[in-house]
Design an enzyme around this catalytic site. Structure first.
Site, PDB file in Angstrom:
ATOM      1  N   HIS A  33      71.829  64.499  39.759  1.00 35.77           N
ATOM      2  CA  HIS A  33      72.345  64.794  38.426  1.00 35.77           C
ATOM      3  C   HIS A  33      73.875  64.686  38.436  1.00 35.77           C
ATOM      4  CE1 HIS A  33      68.408  66.724  38.671  1.00 35.77           C
ATOM      5  NE2 HIS A  33      68.353  66.739  37.357  1.00 35.77           N
ATOM      6  N   HIS A 268      72.490  62.627  32.769  1.00 37.84           N
ATOM      7  CA  HIS A 268      72.045  63.980  33.140  1.00 37.84           C
ATOM      8  C   HIS A 268      71.311  64.006  34.465  1.00 37.84           C
ATOM      9  CE1 HIS A 268      69.792  67.729  33.192  1.00 37.84           C
ATOM     10  NE2 HIS A 268      70.546  68.183  32.220  1.00 37.84           N
ATOM     11  N   GLU A 419      61.012  92.506  32.835  1.00 41.60           N
ATOM     12  CA  GLU A 419      60.486  92.372  34.193  1.00 41.60           C
ATOM     13  C   GLU A 419      61.099  91.199  34.958  1.00 41.60           C
ATOM     14  OE1 GLU A 419      57.376  94.376  31.653  1.00 41.60           O
ATOM     15  OE2 GLU A 419      58.566  92.546  31.481  1.00 41.60           O
ATOM     16  N   HIS A 481      45.701  94.723  30.656  1.00 40.94           N
ATOM     17  CA  HIS A 481      46.551  95.438  31.599  1.00 40.94           C
ATOM     18  C   HIS A 481      45.910  95.602  32.981  1.00 40.94           C
ATOM     19  CE1 HIS A 481      48.836  96.220  28.045  1.00 40.94           C
ATOM     20  NE2 HIS A 481      49.664  97.066  28.639  1.00 40.94           N
TER      21      HIS A 481
END
Length: 672
Positions: A33, A268, A419, A481
């Protein structure tokens, strides 16, 4: 003109050294890149030569500034900077960019001895690691600095691009950074309006300035990323503000200097091509052959003398600090080296023995809190937190003090519902040094954090993950859960150590192992529901640390082995008693950490699971896949093959076959 009268290289010429090295290395590798290094070269030249505090002669100096290339695909920018400023990264490494056996990987990989502070490439995690580094700096400064002496005083610098901005983790991390007022965190946003698919306006139209201002950041907009004076002025403004993190928004041209491709997506993620490289050389006025740096340019870039002087000044100040604060100075040095206290083994031995003697029955998440209360007092470097589940994860121990924006002298962070960010921030804190991070959430939400877990494992860094509510045993919250596949998913990750203890004794041993392990992350998988204490002798307690051991010895000849983890160990013990009453010789093996058991010598593994005994049953309230290699073709696995249900835990265990009756029936079937 004589050498003495020759004009010093211009700032643009110095930046062009980065551009030339980057486009040449990508071209030689035929992969990479070039656009970001060429676009950010002017920013990097100003920062690394004039503002960043670092010592190429000692890349791991404790009070160096940290630099994170969050847009890690532009790795040649970092490698060029490290080579040019004098780090131990010779030109041969750049010539062999992206080749086997060299340190110049396609994306930067954690190599602190050469100045690569973290592994980046998965976008957004670099800026999040940087938040962790800046948080660690603020916490350590509050703990160790005195009115008379400042020994922790450095900044964390970040380069990031549109991709990092789009990844959701950047929101999690930067929001928290603003809340905690991490004033020594300064990020440069490479606003070039280009990603792989083209101009980003069609899919990324955020008002980035307002976004970061809403987080509480100091934002400096519309800086010309190719104007050294404008960049320097922005840096001066940023460093003057010590109460807010700063985002410097730099307008740049991706692939700057490539006359036919600059400003387009074609620069890129692909080599420029030989013709465009030649055209760029002409456009930039760069006449040196590939991988050659003119002497005057090399001399202007070299920061070894300045870096050595900066560290020597700090060493003098640290010696003065140590003269009046010898204990704190020794503790700081110990922690920055990643060493545990001299009395750690005694503290840990005593704590394990105390828990074994107490013999208390409880949920292993509560046993984890017991372990923290017994161990954390000896480890001032332990800093924890939870993703808005402190009362459920039980991660706030008796010695915890909450870190706030006004008082960073604590050891507990309320991460909020973040999280992924929490885990990657923990990675950054550990990468910074001086802190052992731990953090908690429900096991099912480890999915949110998975790529940060993967990078911790890849970097071989310590990060302790407290995952509670480990199975259908959490009950009524239901299958959304209830983790089913998560244990197996974590276990298959290379270098991830997973402990699922069956009681308080195994829990404190697992905590000890996680604390003592410095070469990778550890997941502590803990129950919501109460689990009974299992009686052991001293040899069995000692054997827990080997990952798997004989918890119940067969009475006579060995006919059958039951292997279990966590809450299912008690089930195996109850079933073994009934089977033994029928005259079957049953052994129960508790295996809280399969990877640690697998690493034991063959003699030990054979003593626990003798190959002559083929009749085996593994019992775990998760998907069964990882257990078949332990039970073999003649064995069975009692596990979960579907998602759970919403019901009380006891009913769920019965429904899914985790009952004494079912284990006994399966055992009789195996025996027949």
């Amino acid at each position: 003109m004589s050498d003495t009268n020759r004009a010093a290289p211009s700032r643009r010429t110095l930046a062009n050294a980065i551009r030339a090295l980057s486009m040449d290395a990508v071209q030689a590798a035929n992969s990479g890149h070039p656009g970001a290094p060429m676009g950010m070269a002017d920013i990097a030249e100003v920062l690394w030569r004039d503002h960043m505090k670092h010592n190429p002669g000692n890349p791991e100096w404790a009070d160096r500034d940290r630099f994170v290339l969050s847009n890690g695909h532009g790795s040649m920018l970092l490698y060029s900077l490290l080579h040019l400023t004098g780090y131990p990264l010779p030109m041969d490494e750049l010539r062999n960019f992206r080749q086997m056996g060299y340190k110049t990987a396609g994306h930067p990989e954690y190599e602190p001895e050469i100045g690569v502070e973290t592994t980046t490439g998965p976008l957004g995690q670099g800026i999040t690691n940087a938040v962790g580094m800046a948080l660690a700096e603020k916490m350590l400064a509050a703990e160790f600095n005195t009115d008379a002496h400042t020994i922790v005083d450095h900044r964390t610098w970040v380069f990031l691009g549109d991709g990092c901005m789009m990844e959701g983790i950047s929101h999690e991390a930067c929001s928290l950074a603003g809340t905690l007022k991490l004033g020594k965190l300064i990020a440069f946003y490479d606003d070039n309006n280009i990603s792989i698919d083209g101009e980003v306006g069609a899919w990324f139209a955020d008002d980035t300035v307002k976004r970061f201002e809403s987080y509480g950041w100091h934002v400096i907009p519309d800086v010309d990323g190719h104007d050294a004076d404008a960049i320097a002025a922005a840096v001066d403004t940023a460093t003057a503000n010590t109460t807010q993190p700063t985002l410097i928004c730099c307008k740049t041209v991706i692939g700057f200097g490539a006359p036919n491709k600059q400003g387009t997506a074609s620069t890129h993620g692909a080599p420029l091509g030989d013709e465009e490289v030649a055209a760029a050389r002409e456009e930039l006025g760069w006449t040196a052959p590939p991988f050659e740096i003119p002497d005057d340019v090399a001399s202007a870039w070299d920061r070894k003398a300045d870096g050595a002087a900066a560290e020597a000044d700090w060493r003098d100040r640290f010696d003065a600090y140590a003269a009046t604060n010898p204990d704190k100075a020794a503790d700081f040095e110990r922690r920055m080296k990643g060493e545990l206290p001299d009395d750690w083994a005694t503290v840990a031995d005593d704590a394990v023995a105390a828990v074994a003697s107490e013999g208390a029955s409880m949920p292993t998440r509560k046993a984890s809190l017991v372990a923290l209360n017994k161990l954390a007092g000896a480890l001032p470097e332990m800093a924890g937190g939870s993703a808005d589940l402190t009362g459920s994860n039980l991660t706030l121990h008796g010695g915890s003090k909450v870190v706030t924006d006004e008082d960073a002298g604590g050891n507990y962070i309320y991460f909020g519902v973040r999280e992924f960010g929490m885990t990657a921030i923990g990675n950054g804190m550990r990468l910074h040094g001086g802190i052992i991070p731990y953090s908690g959430t429900f096991l099912v939400f480890s999915d949110y954090a998975r790529n940060a877990l993967r990078l911790a494992a890849l970097m071989r860094i310590q990060n302790i993950l407290v995952y509670t509510h480990d199975s259908i045993g959490l009950g009524e919250d239901g299958p959304t859960h209830q983790p089913v596949e998560h244990l197996a998913s974590l276990r298959i990750m290379p270098n991830m150590r997973v402990w699922r203890p069956c009681d308080a004794v195994e829990t404190i041993v697992s905590w000890r192992d996680a604390i003592e392990r410095s070469d990778g992350p550890t997941s502590l998988v803990l129950s919501r529901q109460g689990l009974p204490h299992q009686s052991r002798d001293e040899q069995q307690v000692a054997a827990i640390g080997r990952g798997g051991y004989v918890l119940r010895q067969e009475d006579d000849a060995l006919d059958l082995i039951l292997i279990a983890t966590g809450s299912e160990v008690a089930l195996a013990m109850a079933a073994a008693d009934r089977l033994a009453a029928d005259g079957i010789g049953v052994r129960v093996v508790s295996m809280p950490c399969a990877s640690v058991f697998d690493a034991q010598d063959e003699h030990y593994r054979e003593s626990v699971l003798p190959s002559s005994v083929e009749k085996r049953i593994a019992i775990e309230a998760g998907v069964p896949d990882s257990w078949y290699r332990y039970v073999g073709p003649a064995g069975r696995v009692i596990g979960m093959t579907t998602f759970g249900e919403s019901a009380p835990a006891g009913e769920l265990f019965e429904h899914f076959g985790f009952s004494t009756d079912n284990v006994v029936n399966v055992a009789r079937s195996v025996m027949s």
